[in-house]
Scaffold this motif. Structure first.
Motif, mmCIF file in Angstrom:
data_model
loop_
_atom_site.group_PDB
_atom_site.id
_atom_site.type_symbol
_atom_site.label_atom_id
_atom_site.label_comp_id
_atom_site.label_asym_id
_atom_site.label_seq_id
_atom_site.Cartn_x
_atom_site.Cartn_y
_atom_site.Cartn_z
ATOM 1 N N VAL A 376 0.959 -1.226 0.110
ATOM 2 C CA VAL A 376 0.034 0.011 -0.031
ATOM 3 C C VAL A 376 0.920 1.392 0.067
ATOM 4 O O VAL A 376 0.445 2.347 0.282
ATOM 5 C CB VAL A 376 -0.904 -0.055 1.090
ATOM 6 N N ARG A 377 1.976 1.068 -0.254
ATOM 7 C CA ARG A 377 3.168 2.127 -0.507
ATOM 8 C C ARG A 377 3.286 2.784 0.720
ATOM 9 O O ARG A 377 3.202 4.232 0.800
ATOM 10 C CB ARG A 377 2.607 3.164 -1.554
ATOM 11 N N ILE A 395 3.380 3.441 8.894
ATOM 12 C CA ILE A 395 2.790 4.916 8.306
ATOM 13 C C ILE A 395 1.916 4.247 6.880
ATOM 14 O O ILE A 395 2.788 4.013 6.066
ATOM 15 C CB ILE A 395 3.814 5.775 8.111
ATOM 16 N N LEU A 396 0.763 4.461 6.930
ATOM 17 C CA LEU A 396 0.015 3.962 5.904
ATOM 18 C C LEU A 396 -0.792 4.926 5.102
ATOM 19 O O LEU A 396 -1.121 6.047 5.934
ATOM 20 C CB LEU A 396 -0.957 2.814 6.204
ATOM 21 N N PRO A 397 -0.671 5.314 3.954
ATOM 22 C CA PRO A 397 -1.301 6.456 3.435
ATOM 23 C C PRO A 397 -2.824 6.237 3.161
ATOM 24 O O PRO A 397 -3.266 5.044 3.202
ATOM 25 C CB PRO A 397 -0.697 6.545 1.661
ATOM 26 N N VAL A 398 -3.675 7.375 3.627
ATOM 27 C CA VAL A 398 -4.905 7.450 3.612
ATOM 28 C C VAL A 398 -5.460 7.175 2.308
ATOM 29 O O VAL A 398 -6.567 6.557 1.772
ATOM 30 C CB VAL A 398 -5.487 8.724 4.444
ATOM 31 N N ASP A 399 -5.011 8.017 1.256
ATOM 32 C CA ASP A 399 -5.578 8.307 0.010
ATOM 33 C C ASP A 399 -4.533 7.770 -0.968
ATOM 34 O O ASP A 399 -5.129 6.972 -2.229
ATOM 35 C CB ASP A 399 -5.802 9.704 -0.260
ATOM 36 N N HIS A 400 -3.421 7.918 -1.055
ATOM 37 C CA HIS A 400 -2.343 7.535 -2.057
ATOM 38 C C HIS A 400 -2.015 5.977 -1.837
ATOM 39 O O HIS A 400 -1.065 5.619 -1.473
ATOM 40 C CB HIS A 400 -1.314 8.186 -2.260
ATOM 41 N N VAL A 401 -2.916 5.215 -2.758
ATOM 42 C CA VAL A 401 -2.523 3.903 -2.788
ATOM 43 C C VAL A 401 -2.744 3.226 -4.124
ATOM 44 O O VAL A 401 -3.487 4.048 -4.999
ATOM 45 C CB VAL A 401 -3.577 2.977 -1.880
#
Length: 423
Positions: A376-377, A395-401
Motif C-alpha cells: 500500500v506504499r 505509516i500508511l497512506p489514507v488516499d495514495h494507494v
C-alpha cells in the motif's frame, strides 16, 4: 538415546583420549602377562619369572605408540613391529610385546582397503614369526612362536571384518538417503505437474467463458436500444456462459478439497473497526493490551484497512509469543495529515524475546508485515526499544494507494447465498 549411545558419542568426540586409555590397557595386559610362565609344573604359573627391564621398556614404548594409532596407523605398526622383533630376537621371547603390534595391525586393517590389509598383514606375520622361529632362542616349533603367527593373523582378519562392516553400514545409509531424496523429488515433481494441470484447467475454463461473456455483453450493450429482443438473447447467453463457468470452477476446485475441509469463509475482511475485538482476544489469552485511537473515524481504503489490522494482529502475536509473561502492549492508531500511523509497543524481556529475534533476521511475521506495508506504499520501522521491549511503527497512506488496491471493495455484510460462493 541410550546410555551406551551417549558413551559412544563422548568417546567418538575424543579419539586421542580413547586411544590413550586403550594403550594403558594394553600395557597393563602385557605387564601382567609377562609374569606368567606357560610351562610351569601345573600349567600356567604366576610369579615364577620376572620380566627383564629391557622387556618392560619395550612394552612401554609399544603401548605408548598405540596412543597415535589413528593419526599414523602404518607408522605405529612399523614401530610396534620393530619393538616386537627386537624382543623376540634378543630379549625374552615369552614377553608379550607383540600384543602392541597385533593392535596396530588391527588398526591398519580397519582403516585401509583389503589389498593393503593382505600385503601388510602377510608381511607383518611373516617377519615377526620368521624372526622368532629362525633367530629366537626357542625352538622353531615353540608355542610362543606359533602364538605370534596366530595373533597377527587374528588382528589382520578382525580389522578387515570391522572395515567391511563399516563399509556395508555406510552403503546402506547412503542408499536409504538416496531413496529418500528420490521419493521427495518424485513427490515434488508430481505436485508441480498437478499444479500445472490445475492451472491449465482453470485457465481454459475462465478464458473461454469470460471471453464469451465479454462478447455477448458487448452485443447486448450495442443492440439494447434498437433490438431489445436480441439484447435479451445475448444476456441469456451471458447468464448461461457464467453459470457454466461457475459449475466448471466448482468442479475443478472441488477436486482440491477433502470431505472434512472447512467451508470457505463468508465474513468480510477484517479492518481497524474490529480493533477492540482483536485486543479482547489477546486480553482473554492473558496479554495486557491498551488501545488508543485518534483517527477521528477516518474511512480507509480496503487495502489500507486490512493491512493495518493485520500489522497489529501480527505484532500482538509476536508479543504474546516472545515477550514473556507479564508483558504489556500498547496499540495506538493516529491520523497524521494524509497518513495513518500505527504503533505497537511492548515492554517484554523474555528469553530470546521479540526484542532480540528481529536482530537475528526476524521471521515470516516481520516479513509479512513489511510486504503488506509495501503493497500500500507505506513505510514500516521495527526494532528494539531502549531498555527493554520492541517497537513496530507503520505509516500508511489514507488516499495514495495503488489503483489495484483502491479498486478492492470489502463486502458490507456476510455472503450467505450459495450461488455467490461457487468454489
Amino acid at each position: 538415546m541410550s546410555t551406551l549411545d551417549r558413551a559412544r558419542c563422548r568417546l567418538g568426540a575424543h579419539p586421542f583420549a580413547l586411544d590413550t586409555a586403550l594403550a594403558a590397557a594394553v600395557l597393563a595386559c602385557m605387564v601382567v602377562g609377562s609374569f606368567a610362565d606357560p610351562h610351569g609344573p601345573d600349567g600356567v604359573a604366576w610369579g615364577l619369572r620376572t620380566p627383564e627391564p629391557s622387556s618392560l621398556l619395550l612394552m612401554t614404548l609399544g603401548a605408548a605408540a598405540l596412543a597415535f594409532r589413528r593419526r599414523a596407523p602404518k607408522v605405529v605398526l612399523a614401530l610396534t613391529g620393530a619393538f616386537s622383533l627386537v624382543e623376540s630376537v634378543s630379549g625374552d621371547p615369552r614377553a608379550p610385546v607383540v600384543m602392541s603390534a597385533v593392535v596396530a595391525l588391527y588398526t591398519v586393517a580397519a582403516s585401509t582397503d583389503r589389498p593393503t590389509t593382505w600385503r601388510v598383514g602377510l608381511l607383518t606375520t611373516t617377519v615377526l614369526t620368521g624372526a622368532a622361529m629362525l633367530a629366537g632362542p626357542l625352538p622353531w616349533y615353540a608355542q610362543e612362536n606359533l602364538a605370534v603367527f596366530a595373533w597377527t593373523g587374528i588382528g589382520a582378519t578382525a580389522g578387515d571384518a570391522v572395515r567391511s562392516r563399516r563399509a556395508f553400514v555406510q552403503a546402506i545409509r547412503e542408499r536409504a538417503e538416496k531413496a529418500e531424496r528420490t521419493r521427495e523429488e518424485e513427490a515434488r515433481r508430481r505436485v508441480a505437474e498437478e499444479r500445472l494441470r490445475i492451472a491449465r484447467d482453470l485457465h481454459d475454463v475462465v478464458a473461454h467463458h469470460i471471453a464469451l461473456v465479454n462478447v455477448q455483453a458487448g452485443v447486448a450493450a450495442h443492440v439494447m436500444d434498437r433490438r431489445p429482443d436480441q439484447a435479451k438473447e445475448a444476456l441469456a447467453h451471458v447468464r448461461e456462459a457464467s453459470r457454466s463457468a461457475l459449475d466448471e470452477l466448482r468442479a475443478t476446485v472441488g477436486l482440491l478439497r477433502q470431505s472434512d475441509d472447512p467451508r470457505a469463509p463468508t465474513e468480510p475482511a477484517p479492518g481497524l473497526d474490529r480493533l477492540d475485538e482483536l485486543a479482547g482476544t489477546f486480553r482473554n489469552a492473558g496479554l495486557q493490551v491498551e488501545v488508543a485511537r485518534a483517527d477521528q473515524g477516518t474511512a480507509l481504503p480496503t487495502a489500507v484497512d486490512v493491512a493495518g489490522y493485520r500489522i497489529i494482529q501480527e505484532a500482538l502475536t509476536n508479543v504474546q509469543k516472545h515477550a514473556g509473561s507479564g508483558a504489556r502492549a500498547e496499540v495506538s492508531v493516529v491520523r497524521v495529515g494524509p497518513h495513518i500511523e500505527i504503533t505497537v509497543l511492548d515492554d517484554g524481556t523474555g528469553p530470546g524475546g521479540v526484542d532480540t529475534a528481529p536482530a537475528a533476521g526476524g521471521g515470516h511475521g516481520l516479513l509479512g508485515m513489511r510486504e503488506r506495508v509495501t503493497a500500500v506504499r507505506g513505510t514500516l520501522t521495527t526494532g528494539p526499544r531502549y531498555g527493554a521491549g520492541f517497537r513496530v511503527h507503520a505509516i500508511l497512506p489514507v488516499d495514495h494507494v495503488p489503483a489495484e488496491n483502491r479498486s478492492l471493495n470489502r463486502p458490507s455484510g456476510n455472503r450467505t447465498d450459495a450461488a455467490e460462493d461457487p468454489v
